[in-house]
Structures are given as C-alpha cells and as structure tokens.
Scaffold this motif. Structure first.
Motif, PDB file in Angstrom:
ATOM      1  N   UNK A  45       0.834  -1.206   0.000  1.00 16.95           N
ATOM      2  CA  UNK A  45       0.000   0.000   0.000  1.00 16.95           C
ATOM      3  C   UNK A  45       0.866   1.251   0.000  1.00 16.95           C
ATOM      4  N   UNK A  46       1.943   1.248   0.754  1.00 18.92           N
ATOM      5  CA  UNK A  46       2.840   2.395   0.792  1.00 18.92           C
ATOM      6  C   UNK A  46       3.485   2.613  -0.585  1.00 18.92           C
ATOM      7  N   UNK A  47       3.879   1.539  -1.247  1.00 23.70           N
ATOM      8  CA  UNK A  47       4.453   1.657  -2.591  1.00 23.70           C
ATOM      9  C   UNK A  47       3.420   2.196  -3.579  1.00 23.70           C
ATOM     10  N   UNK A  48       2.184   1.726  -3.470  1.00 21.59           N
ATOM     11  CA  UNK A  48       1.110   2.220  -4.341  1.00 21.59           C
ATOM     12  C   UNK A  48       0.931   3.725  -4.145  1.00 21.59           C
ATOM     13  N   UNK A  49       0.872   4.152  -2.911  1.00 22.90           N
ATOM     14  CA  UNK A  49       0.696   5.580  -2.623  1.00 22.90           C
ATOM     15  C   UNK A  49       1.851   6.407  -3.171  1.00 22.90           C
ATOM     16  N   UNK A  50       3.073   5.902  -3.024  1.00 18.38           N
ATOM     17  CA  UNK A  50       4.237   6.621  -3.534  1.00 18.38           C
ATOM     18  C   UNK A  50       4.191   6.729  -5.055  1.00 18.38           C
ATOM     19  N   UNK A  51       3.853   5.630  -5.738  1.00 19.95           N
ATOM     20  CA  UNK A  51       3.754   5.672  -7.192  1.00 19.95           C
ATOM     21  C   UNK A  51       2.654   6.625  -7.645  1.00 19.95           C
ATOM     22  N   UNK A  52       1.525   6.619  -6.950  1.00 22.26           N
ATOM     23  CA  UNK A  52       0.432   7.520  -7.317  1.00 22.26           C
ATOM     24  C   UNK A  52       0.860   8.978  -7.160  1.00 22.26           C
ATOM     25  N   UNK A  53       1.635   9.284  -6.119  1.00 20.87           N
ATOM     26  CA  UNK A  53       2.137  10.647  -5.935  1.00 20.87           C
ATOM     27  C   UNK A  53       3.101  11.034  -7.051  1.00 20.87           C
ATOM     28  N   UNK A  54       3.990  10.119  -7.421  1.00 21.32           N
ATOM     29  CA  UNK A  54       4.941  10.389  -8.501  1.00 21.32           C
ATOM     30  C   UNK A  54       4.203  10.597  -9.814  1.00 21.32           C
ATOM     31  N   UNK A  55       3.222   9.754 -10.091  1.00 23.06           N
ATOM     32  CA  UNK A  55       2.453   9.885 -11.331  1.00 23.06           C
ATOM     33  C   UNK A  55       1.705  11.213 -11.355  1.00 23.06           C
ATOM     34  N   UNK A  56       1.128  11.596 -10.243  1.00 21.99           N
ATOM     35  CA  UNK A  56       0.412  12.875 -10.181  1.00 21.99           C
ATOM     36  C   UNK A  56       1.367  14.039 -10.462  1.00 21.99           C
ATOM     37  N   UNK A  57       2.574  13.983  -9.896  1.00 21.72           N
ATOM     38  CA  UNK A  57       3.561  15.033 -10.147  1.00 21.72           C
ATOM     39  C   UNK A  57       3.983  15.066 -11.616  1.00 21.72           C
ATOM     40  N   UNK A  58       4.244  13.897 -12.199  1.00 25.23           N
ATOM     41  CA  UNK A  58       4.640  13.833 -13.601  1.00 25.23           C
ATOM     42  C   UNK A  58       3.529  14.324 -14.516  1.00 25.23           C
ATOM     43  N   UNK A  59       2.300  13.936 -14.207  1.00 24.15           N
ATOM     44  CA  UNK A  59       1.159  14.386 -15.009  1.00 24.15           C
ATOM     45  C   UNK A  59       0.982  15.895 -14.918  1.00 24.15           C
ATOM     46  N   UNK A  60       1.172  16.453 -13.727  1.00 26.73           N
ATOM     47  CA  UNK A  60       1.051  17.894 -13.546  1.00 26.73           C
ATOM     48  C   UNK A  60       2.125  18.626 -14.358  1.00 26.73           C
ATOM     49  N   UNK A  61       3.345  18.072 -14.380  1.00 25.76           N
ATOM     50  CA  UNK A  61       4.408  18.666 -15.177  1.00 25.76           C
ATOM     51  C   UNK A  61       4.083  18.609 -16.668  1.00 25.76           C
ATOM     52  N   UNK A  62       3.528  17.475 -17.117  1.00 24.90           N
ATOM     53  CA  UNK A  62       3.154  17.338 -18.525  1.00 24.90           C
ATOM     54  C   UNK A  62       2.062  18.326 -18.906  1.00 24.90           C
ATOM     55  N   UNK A  63       1.074  18.474 -18.046  1.00 25.50           N
ATOM     56  CA  UNK A  63      -0.038  19.393 -18.324  1.00 25.50           C
ATOM     57  C   UNK A  63       0.452  20.840 -18.316  1.00 25.50           C
ATOM     58  N   UNK A  64       1.370  21.168 -17.404  1.00 29.59           N
ATOM     59  CA  UNK A  64       1.883  22.533 -17.336  1.00 29.59           C
ATOM     60  C   UNK A  64       2.721  22.862 -18.577  1.00 29.59           C
ATOM     61  N   UNK A  65       3.402  21.862 -19.108  1.00 23.95           N
ATOM     62  CA  UNK A  65       4.237  22.084 -20.285  1.00 23.95           C
ATOM     63  C   UNK A  65       3.412  22.166 -21.573  1.00 23.95           C
ATOM     64  N   UNK A  66       2.184  21.672 -21.529  1.00 23.11           N
ATOM     65  CA  UNK A  66       1.354  21.651 -22.744  1.00 23.11           C
ATOM     66  C   UNK A  66       0.720  22.998 -23.037  1.00 23.11           C
TER      67      UNK A  66
END
Length: 65
Positions: free
Chosen positions: A44-65
């Motif tokens: 569960x901790x690994x899932x939460x960490x991956x979800x946080x990383x994905x959210x950050x990466x997605x936010x960076x992608x959206x900001x760059x678009x």
C-alpha cells in the motif's frame, strides 16, 4: 482531460498484488499475522508513492502543454 501515459511504473501490478494478499486473507479463518499485515502495508505504501509520482509527472506534462 486527455490521455496521460502510465510512465512505465508498475502501479497495476502492485494493485493486483494487494488484491491477491487481501483475497488470501478473506478465505482464511485464523488470525492475521504481523508479517501479513506488514506485506499489505508495504504494498500500500508503494502504491501511494507511485500515485504521488504519477500525479507530479502528469502535472508537469499538463503545465508544459
């Protein structure tokens, strides 16, 4: 929102592993051991960490678009 990549992270596999651990406990009548709880908590901790990383990466992608 448009298509967002999965970033190559094993999120689905971790969620399946968590589900398998939980299902194995549901089919049993004895007490849950500390080791089993630790396994579920670690996944569960690994899932939460991956979800946080994905959210950050997605936010960076959206900001760059």
């Amino acid at each position: 929102m448009g298509y967002l990549p999965d970033h190559g992270l094993p999120l689905v596999q971790l969620k399946e592993q968590r589900r398998d651990l939980i299902v194995a406990l549901q089919n049993r009548n004895g007490p849950i051991s500390s080791w089993e709880l630790l396994q579920i908590a670690a996944v569960q901790q690994a899932i939460s960490a991956f979800e946080d990383v994905i959210a950050d990466l997605d936010a960076e992608l959206e900001a760059a678009a």
